[in-house]
Motif scaffolding. Structure first.
Motif, PDB file in Angstrom:
ATOM      1  N   THR A 158       0.945  -1.337  -0.036  1.00  0.00           N
ATOM      2  CA  THR A 158       0.043   0.026   0.160  1.00  0.00           C
ATOM      3  C   THR A 158       0.969   1.386  -0.077  1.00  0.00           C
ATOM      4  O   THR A 158       0.594   2.239  -0.684  1.00  0.00           O
ATOM      5  CB  THR A 158      -0.933  -0.015   1.097  1.00  0.00           C
ATOM      6  OG1 THR A 158      -1.767  -0.992   1.044  1.00  0.00           O
ATOM      7  CG2 THR A 158      -1.850   1.331   1.272  1.00  0.00           C
ATOM      8  N   GLY A 172       3.983   0.263  -3.202  1.00  0.00           N
ATOM      9  CA  GLY A 172       3.802  -0.037  -4.465  1.00  0.00           C
ATOM     10  C   GLY A 172       4.265  -1.683  -4.709  1.00  0.00           C
ATOM     11  O   GLY A 172       5.485  -1.896  -4.241  1.00  0.00           O
ATOM     12  N   ASP A 223       6.072  -2.629  -7.347  1.00  0.00           N
ATOM     13  CA  ASP A 223       7.387  -2.628  -7.796  1.00  0.00           C
ATOM     14  C   ASP A 223       8.458  -2.766  -6.963  1.00  0.00           C
ATOM     15  O   ASP A 223       9.529  -3.458  -7.017  1.00  0.00           O
ATOM     16  CB  ASP A 223       7.612  -1.408  -9.035  1.00  0.00           C
ATOM     17  CG  ASP A 223       7.454  -1.631 -10.526  1.00  0.00           C
ATOM     18  OD1 ASP A 223       7.238  -2.892 -10.717  1.00  0.00           O
ATOM     19  OD2 ASP A 223       7.498  -0.982 -11.160  1.00  0.00           O
TER      20      ASP A 223
END
Length: 417
Positions: free
Chosen positions: A277, A280, A282
């Motif tokens: 959250t 992210g 990535d």
């Protein structure tokens, strides 16, 4: 160009740009610990040090970044081997560098004269370690220098492994440290170790010793499962946690790293879903990849460090070049030496690692912009600056490299807790 400058400032925090391209190559002990670096300049021109020394701020940047390394003993500053020629030594243009941090490496193309021997003798009296490179036992001109030098560098590829014992026997009376140069495989390293070399230089750590049928084991399998899940469009924090629950210790370690100085999270991260959250997918993928590439069978820290440097530098060059999907560039750089880490051939290894075909082809065949960027970074770290594709201003390569050196140390500290 304005977009590139803005991008550079935002990515690299406005790091000071230098007028020269530089890289470092490690020099190892018998235990494969890094004990010094060879400092490579564009064109190996030692005169390039002169303007750096005159500009104190820039010289400090060079010393504090290029000489700094985080190892088992914590953060330390290691000495440099600086290549010089007879012209540099006799011209008086060599800057007054600190002897404790610089060894002078005389290149074989130098014109050996009594004046040069006297100049080297004077430098040795000043406290500089003298390194005799490109040593040829048939070159009688070099004999007087053996009484001045502290280290002799032997190109094991040029001399040949079969000839080395004879050369070493002739050098033994001079009580010199012997440096095996261009050690390309771990088998060559073992042979040189048996011959009595005390120092080593080359890319032997980057070469795998494939064990047929070997597979990735331990909690690395769990990390691969997490990577596979991250590649699914339906991936969520909950689906990742369902996999990670099988290894609570690994989950704890991931969260510990995310909460470290490597991330600037606004508040403590308490779960993988919480981390996703805030950061992210990535960023979570990045750190799972980092865990995949560390702590394997006591592998030397320097191999891990170089994987980190490559990954980050590939990512930065991609962003500076305006390429999309910078995370893929990070993966290509980071995983480019995974075969050496696991001692599994790259083609066989990639069958076990969930990566898209574009990334796999870049790792195997240097294809596409991913492969071009990886090759650029490999050329840079080897000091082959003339081979750079130069899709970005050349000075940006050095800034990206220097930033990646610092970043790798930050990551190693975080991984060690």
């Amino acid at each position: 160009m304005e977009i590139l400058v803005t991008s550079l400032d935002s990515i690299l925090d406005g790091d000071h740009q230098l007028d020269v391209l530089m890289a470092r190559q490690p020099i190892y002990s018998k235990n494969q610990d890094v004990v010094a670096f060879e400092l490579l300049f564009r064109g190996d021109d030692p005169h390039a040090m002169s303007p750096q020394k005159d500009e104190v701020a820039t010289f400090d940047v060079v010393m504090n970044t290029y000489a700094s390394v985080v190892g088992d003993g914590g953060e330390q500053r290691l000495p440099f081997y600086l290549k010089v020629t007879d012209k540099v030594l006799l011209s008086g243009t060599l800057p007054a560098l600190p002897p404790a941090l610089f060894a002078l490496e005389l290149l074989g193309r130098s014109n050996v004269t009594p004046e040069l021997a006297a100049a080297l003798q004077e430098k040795a009296k000043e406290g500089y370690k003298i390194v005799l490179a490109d040593y040829d036992p048939n070159d009688v001109r070099l004999q007087p220098l053996l009484n001045i030098a502290h280290v002799v560098k032997l190109d094991i590829q040029a001399l040949g492994m079969a000839r080395l014992p004879e050369v070493i026997q002739k050098l033994r009376p001079h009580n010199l440290d012997l440096l095996a140069d261009k050690v390309e495989t771990k088998e060559e390293f073992r042979q040189c170790l048996e011959m009595g070399f005390s120092l080593y230089q080359g890319f032997f750590l980057s070469r795998p010793e494939p064990i047929k049928g070997k597979r990735i084991a331990g909690n690395k399998v769990l990390l691969l499962q997490l990577l596979t899940e991250l590649d699914r469009e339906t991936a969520t924090g909950a689906s990742l946690e369902q996999i990670a629950v099988n290894d609570p210790a690994l989950t704890y370690k991931i969260l510990k790293v995310v909460n470290s100085a490597a991330f600037k999270v606004p508040r403590e991260v308490e779960s993988l879903s919480h981390a996703i959250t805030l950061l992210g997918l990535d960023q979570i993928r990045r750190w799972i990849l980092l865990f995949l590439t560390t702590g394997v069978n006591g592998s030397p820290t320097e191999l891990t460090r170089n994987m980190l440097i490559r990954g980050r530098m590939c990512e930065l060059i991609a962003e500076l070049s305006g390429y999309q999907g910078a995370m893929n560039y990070f993966m290509v750089g980071l995983l480019s030496q995974l075969d050496a880490l696991f001692d599994i051939e790259m083609a066989e290894l990639l069958e076990q690692v969930p990566l898209n075909s574009e990334v796999k082809n870049a790792l195997l065949h240097y294809t596409g912009s991913l492969g071009d960027t990886l090759r650029d970074v490999e050329n840079y770290e080897r000091g082959q600056f003339d081979l750079l594709m130069a899709r970005i201003p050349r000075s940006y390569y050095e800034v990206a490299y220097r930033h990646s050196l610092n970043w790798s140390d930050t990551v190693i500290k975080a991984l060690r807790g």
